[in-house]
Write an enzyme that holds these catalytic residues in place. Structure first.
Site, PDB file in Angstrom:
ATOM      1  N   ASP A 103      34.291  42.112  24.020  1.00 11.66           N
ATOM      2  CA  ASP A 103      35.093  40.940  23.650  1.00 11.66           C
ATOM      3  C   ASP A 103      35.271  40.916  22.129  1.00 11.66           C
ATOM      4  O   ASP A 103      35.745  41.890  21.556  1.00 11.66           O
ATOM      5  CB  ASP A 103      34.405  39.684  24.209  1.00 11.66           C
ATOM      6  CG  ASP A 103      35.201  38.415  24.031  1.00 11.66           C
ATOM      7  OD1 ASP A 103      36.172  38.213  24.801  1.00 11.66           O
ATOM      8  OD2 ASP A 103      34.870  37.620  23.136  1.00 11.66           O
ATOM      9  N   HIS A 274      35.158  39.835  33.347  1.00 12.74           N
ATOM     10  CA  HIS A 274      35.176  40.037  31.906  1.00 12.74           C
ATOM     11  C   HIS A 274      33.802  40.322  31.312  1.00 12.74           C
ATOM     12  O   HIS A 274      33.667  41.132  30.387  1.00 12.74           O
ATOM     13  CB  HIS A 274      35.786  38.797  31.239  1.00 12.74           C
ATOM     14  CG  HIS A 274      35.770  38.820  29.752  1.00 12.74           C
ATOM     15  ND1 HIS A 274      36.473  39.739  29.013  1.00 12.74           N
ATOM     16  CD2 HIS A 274      35.119  38.033  28.841  1.00 12.74           C
ATOM     17  CE1 HIS A 274      36.281  39.522  27.718  1.00 12.74           C
ATOM     18  NE2 HIS A 274      35.464  38.496  27.592  1.00 12.74           N
TER      19      HIS A 274
END
Length: 290
Positions: A103, A274
């Site tokens: 991320d 994610h």
């Protein structure tokens, strides 16, 4: 969660960095993402430390790390955060090292590889495409989706997003104990969640998170566009992994996007969303060992 790791506070030129260090062998830097801290690596770092010296810092403003001397979006650019990591690793005696970033940490990682190519032996990024590519794709989406997209919400002018988060940071960022941006429940270790929420209860950490996203909407994008225009590419091997059930493969042909940034490129989707290090640690360890 981190047996045989040592928590250290490392003084950099501008602020102190909280980090954990464990293992022995070639140096490996693990960089976390939003809205977490270095603790997100607790399921993979101990295994990696069997063969490597693993360094896990909190990014500037996040977790237990300090704040830059100047409060601006530019101070939270990925270029500035990348320079932090070079300084940190240098103080620990590592002039060249491998990087794995998830991320926001992945964005710091690829900026590190672009700005400090001599320092990086290999780069692995998890569930991202570069910032400029992300904005181009987002701007093609319907207005309603753009308004609700967390990049746009968090990059609004101060103090609008800060005030929204600070009303109840735990509920805003981790409703029902799972990261709000995941889109589905994530089994977060109670100790990890406590670390994330403890940091988020500090208004200065919330502000730093928002400044990070303001940088992403401005200076970070500018740096990417300049690199693309100049034809600059990452020279070290790049590995890209993403969550097959997340948003990224719905928006992008991930490897095709990254092919414009790196010549030595490989990667694939993993069976998760994610938050790869917490959702698919065994699968992640398998590819990182390759």
């Amino acid at each position: 969660m981190f047996d045989d790791f040592e928590v250290q506070t490392i003084r950099l030129a501008q602020f102190d960095v909280r980090c954990r260090i464990g293992g022995s062998g070639p140096p490996l830097l693990l960089l976390h993402g939003f809205p977490e801290s270095h603790v997100m690596w607790h399921l993979v770092a101990p295994e990696l430390a069997k063969t490597r010296t693993v360094v896990l810092p909190d990014l500037r403003g996040y977790g237990g790390s300090g704040l830059p001397l100047v409060d601006s979006a530019e101070a939270y650019s990925k270029r500035a955060m990348a320079a932090d990591q070079v300084e940190l690793m240098g103080r620990l005696g590592h002039d060249r090292f491998e990087v794995v970033g998830h991320d926001r940490g992945g964005r710091v990682g690829y900026r590190l590889a672009l700005d400090h190519p001599a320092s990086i032996s290999r780069l692995t990024v998890l569930d991202i495409v570069p910032t400029a590519d992300m904005w181009r794709a987002a701007e093609k989406q319907p207005d309603e989706l753009q308004r609700e997209w967390h990049w746009n919400k968090l990059s609004r002018a101060c103090p609008v997003p800060e005030d929204e988060i600070n009303r109840d940071p735990a509920e805003y960022l981790f409703p029902n104990g799972s990261p709000a941006i995941s889109g589905h429940p994530v089994d977060v270790h109670p100790g990890a969640l406590a670390d994330y929420v403890s940091a988020a209860l500090k208004p200065e950490v919330v502000h730093a998170m928002c400044q990070d996203y303001r940088a992403g909407a401005s200076v970070d994008r500018d740096h990417d566009e300049a690199d693309l225009a100049a034809g600059r590419k990452i020279v070290c091997p790049v590995r890209v992994y993403w969550g097959d059930s997340g948003d990224l493969p719905q928006w992008f042909d991930v490897l095709e996007v990254w092919s414009h940034w790196a010549a030595d490129l490989d990667g694939k989707g993993l069976p998760c969303g994610h938050f790869i290090p917490e959702e698919a640690p065994r699968e992640l360890l398998a590819v990182l060992a390759g």
